[in-house]
Write a protein that holds these residues in place. Structure first.
Motif, short mmCIF file in Angstrom:
data_model
loop_
_atom_site.label_atom_id
_atom_site.label_comp_id
_atom_site.label_asym_id
_atom_site.label_seq_id
_atom_site.Cartn_x
_atom_site.Cartn_y
_atom_site.Cartn_z
N GLY A 58 0.82 -1.20 0.00
CA GLY A 58 0.00 0.00 0.00
C GLY A 58 0.85 1.25 0.00
O GLY A 58 2.06 1.23 -0.23
N THR A 59 0.21 2.38 0.29
CA THR A 59 0.92 3.66 0.38
C THR A 59 1.79 3.66 1.62
O THR A 59 1.30 3.41 2.73
CB THR A 59 -0.08 4.82 0.44
N PRO A 60 3.08 3.92 1.50
CA PRO A 60 3.96 3.82 2.67
C PRO A 60 3.82 5.02 3.61
O PRO A 60 3.64 6.16 3.17
CB PRO A 60 5.36 3.78 2.05
N ALA A 61 3.90 4.74 4.89
CA ALA A 61 4.03 5.78 5.90
C ALA A 61 5.49 6.21 5.98
O ALA A 61 6.37 5.55 5.41
CB ALA A 61 3.55 5.24 7.24
N PRO A 62 5.78 7.32 6.65
CA PRO A 62 7.20 7.66 6.86
C PRO A 62 7.94 6.50 7.51
O PRO A 62 7.43 5.84 8.42
CB PRO A 62 7.12 8.87 7.81
N GLY A 63 9.15 6.21 7.00
CA GLY A 63 9.92 5.09 7.51
C GLY A 63 9.61 3.78 6.81
O GLY A 63 10.05 2.72 7.26
N GLN A 64 8.87 3.85 5.70
CA GLN A 64 8.50 2.64 4.98
C GLN A 64 8.76 2.78 3.48
O GLN A 64 8.93 3.89 2.97
CB GLN A 64 7.00 2.34 5.18
N LEU A 65 8.79 1.63 2.79
CA LEU A 65 8.76 1.58 1.34
C LEU A 65 7.43 0.97 0.92
O LEU A 65 6.90 0.09 1.61
CB LEU A 65 9.91 0.73 0.78
N GLY A 66 6.86 1.45 -0.18
CA GLY A 66 5.58 0.95 -0.60
C GLY A 66 5.29 1.25 -2.05
O GLY A 66 6.21 1.50 -2.85
N VAL A 67 4.01 1.24 -2.40
CA VAL A 67 3.58 1.40 -3.79
C VAL A 67 2.54 2.51 -3.88
O VAL A 67 1.56 2.52 -3.13
CB VAL A 67 2.99 0.09 -4.34
N VAL A 68 2.77 3.44 -4.81
CA VAL A 68 1.84 4.54 -5.06
C VAL A 68 1.60 4.63 -6.56
O VAL A 68 2.53 4.89 -7.32
CB VAL A 68 2.38 5.88 -4.52
N GLU A 69 0.37 4.36 -6.99
CA GLU A 69 -0.02 4.48 -8.40
C GLU A 69 0.97 3.77 -9.33
O GLU A 69 1.42 4.34 -10.33
CB GLU A 69 -0.16 5.96 -8.78
N GLY A 70 1.29 2.53 -8.98
CA GLY A 70 2.15 1.73 -9.84
C GLY A 70 3.63 2.04 -9.73
O GLY A 70 4.42 1.54 -10.54
N ILE A 71 4.02 2.82 -8.73
CA ILE A 71 5.42 3.18 -8.54
C ILE A 71 5.89 2.66 -7.18
O ILE A 71 5.21 2.85 -6.16
CB ILE A 71 5.60 4.72 -8.58
N LEU A 72 7.07 2.02 -7.15
CA LEU A 72 7.71 1.65 -5.89
C LEU A 72 8.40 2.89 -5.34
O LEU A 72 9.21 3.51 -6.04
CB LEU A 72 8.74 0.53 -6.12
N VAL A 73 8.05 3.27 -4.11
CA VAL A 73 8.57 4.51 -3.54
C VAL A 73 9.19 4.26 -2.17
O VAL A 73 8.83 3.33 -1.45
CB VAL A 73 7.47 5.58 -3.43
N ASP A 74 10.11 5.14 -1.82
CA ASP A 74 10.89 5.06 -0.58
C ASP A 74 10.58 6.28 0.27
O ASP A 74 10.84 7.42 -0.15
CB ASP A 74 12.38 5.01 -0.95
N ARG A 75 9.99 6.05 1.46
CA ARG A 75 9.81 7.12 2.44
C ARG A 75 10.62 6.83 3.71
O ARG A 75 10.26 7.28 4.79
CB ARG A 75 8.33 7.28 2.79
N ALA A 76 11.69 6.08 3.54
CA ALA A 76 12.52 5.71 4.69
C ALA A 76 13.92 6.31 4.60
O ALA A 76 14.45 6.84 5.57
CB ALA A 76 12.61 4.19 4.79
N PHE A 77 14.52 6.24 3.41
CA PHE A 77 15.90 6.68 3.23
C PHE A 77 15.94 7.96 2.39
O PHE A 77 16.63 8.04 1.38
CB PHE A 77 16.73 5.55 2.60
N VAL A 78 15.16 8.93 2.82
CA VAL A 78 15.09 10.23 2.15
C VAL A 78 15.12 11.31 3.23
O VAL A 78 14.82 11.06 4.40
CB VAL A 78 13.81 10.38 1.31
N GLU A 79 15.48 12.50 2.83
CA GLU A 79 15.42 13.63 3.76
C GLU A 79 13.97 14.03 3.97
O GLU A 79 13.16 14.01 3.04
CB GLU A 79 16.22 14.82 3.21
N ASP A 80 13.64 14.42 5.18
CA ASP A 80 12.29 14.85 5.53
C ASP A 80 11.25 13.81 5.11
O ASP A 80 10.43 14.01 4.21
CB ASP A 80 11.96 16.21 4.90
#
Length: 468
Positions: A248-270
């Motif tokens: 699903g859509t990742p929370a901060p500190g997670q990796l997940g999927v948004v509209e067919g894209i694998l996204v990283d909200r863990a190893f990014v600034e802010d």
């Protein structure tokens, strides 16, 4: 203090893919090595002759007796902790290591860090994806461990690595008390190997050992709370982070999927506001839900090691899965035929069935104590038919009768290898355009085939005969 092997009497428990290399390495370090092995078949005698030529003592047909003077046991991972050999070792105060523990202890001070993966299902695929991503980043790496490449060879050989992608089974983790990975992932937890571990709690505890002492990241499955619980229970280095992966859509500190894209909200600034695109779902081969989860876990470990986003995409695109893992064989008359012979338990089969909308299911084999009610109930709406083979097919037939009584079932009362051709022919009869004929047996193969590879090969050959 490091263990000093020179002159020490070390007993190696078990020949095979781990025992023979361990015996050779220990002998080369100056230990007095005795190998004990339960079996004495032709293969064991050949291996024994090879080791005895080096001056190593081998005792075939006697794996339960502790040799006099033993100061350390190095065991093959599959030997049960309840074996008399280990009971005797405990009474004598003799430590027991596995080949992973030995490899960990033999690392040089500048050795490559380990990115480690375990879980009931998906380990091999995830580790191979991880290695592909690391290579795409220009790093010297190898997929090692339970995947078939010896960890001992990796840590004692001449080839230099920047980082290792390490697959570890619950057996290996049980015998590896000192392991401390850079980062590690537990992909999922479901009942498996309980005859070896004794209970689900003991099985989970051994899986959880992979998190002990992690330095950077403990990667867990948001959809499987048991994996997060293991992170909470682990004793890690200060600053090590819990990183979740989700479809699903990742929370901060997670990796997940948004509209067919694998996204990283863990190893990014802010992390509260930003997300980094890593790859498209279509870059994952095959893009089945459980395989996307594998890709996210691999990406999390790679990102924990500092790999750039572009390497995640390039590594996933370059990855080719092993045979018999949800592999598309052919399309015949508008019907897709898919080989997931590696789905040898209900947890793996549940993931396989979830990947397709309309399925004619080929299942059965050795159940290994499994029950099938939950599996069938969850997949009932997707099933257009079922063809059952193997020794324990009645268990699946009864679950289908209880939870999917409207699904037509063909019960093949045979366990010879030729049954697969008939199974595929019956599946073809039940299937229509747009359906998927899926070999996902939910059982082991040894009642009919040497291994799951042979079972998958038989399925693929039968499919080719359909299209001939």
């Amino acid at each position: 203090m490091p263990f000093e092997f020179q002159g020490k009497h070390v007993t190696v428990a078990g020949l095979g893919v781990s025992g023979v290399p361990a015996a050779k390495v220990l002998h080369g370090l100056g230990a007095r090595v005795t190998v004990v092995n339960d079996g004495a078949d032709d293969r064991a005698r050949a291996q024994a002759a090879e080791l005895e030529a080096l001056g190593i003592t081998v005792r075939l047909g006697d794996g339960d007796t502790l040799p006099d003077g033993t100061e350390l046991i190095v065991t093959a991972p599959g030997w049960k902790p309840t074996k008399p050999l280990f009971t005797a070792a405990g009474e004598a105060g003799v430590p027991v290591w596995g080949d992973v523990e030995l490899a960990w202890r033999l690392r040089r001070p500048d050795s490559a860090p380990w990115l480690a993966v375990t879980g009931t299902n998906g380990k091999t695929t995830t580790v191979q994806m991880l290695a592909s991503i690391l290579k795409a980043a220009g790093l010297r790496t190898a997929a090692v461990g339970n995947i078939g490449v010896s960890l001992l060879d990796a840590v004692t050989g001449d080839e230099e690595y920047d980082v290792l992608a390490v697959e570890l089974s619950s057996y290996q983790l049980h015998w590896a008390p000192s392991l401390r990975a850079h980062s590690a992932a537990v992909l999922n937890l479901a009942p498996d190997h309980l005859d070896w571990h004794g209970s689900m709690e003991a099985y989970a505890a051994d899986k959880g050992r992979i998190y002990e002492g992690n330095r950077v990241a403990c990667v867990y499955n948001v959809a499987d709370k048991a994996t997060e619980d293991l992170v909470r229970e682990a004793d890690v280095e200060e600053g090590c982070r819990a990183i979740g992966f989700t479809l699903g859509t990742p929370a901060p500190g997670q990796l997940g999927v948004v509209e067919g894209i694998l996204v990283d909200r863990a190893f990014v600034e802010d992390r509260q506001k930003n997300a980094q695109e890593l790859a498209e779902v279509s870059d994952v081969n095959p893009p089945a839900p459980h395989n996307i989860a594998n890709a996210l876990a691999a990406a999390a470990l790679a990102r924990a090691f500092g790999v750039p986003a572009a390497a995640v995409r390039d590594g996933l695109r370059a990855f080719t899965p092993d045979a018999h893992r949800i592999a598309h064989v052919a399309d015949v008359d508008g019907v897709a035929y898919v080989d997931d012979s590696k789905a040898t338990n209900t947890h793996a089969t549940e993931a396989s069935l979830a990947a397709y909308e309309s399925i004619v299911w080929i299942a059965g084999g050795l159940a290994k104590g499994a029950t099938f009610d939950e599996l069938v109930a969850g997949a009932a709406k997707r099933l257009r038919g079922a063809v059952l083979i193997g020794a324990d097919r009645a268990l699946i037939r009864e679950a289908l009768a209880r939870h999917a009584p409207e699904v037509p079932v063909v019960d093949l009362d045979r366990t010879d290898t030729g049954a697969m051709l008939q199974a595929v022919q019956e599946a073809q009869r039940l299937a229509g355009p747009g359906d998927t004929v899926l070999l996902a047996p939910a059982c082991a193969s040894m009642d009919m085939f040497t291994n799951y590879n042979k079972r998958g090969d038989a399925f693929a050959q039968a499919v080719r005969e359909l299209g001939a």
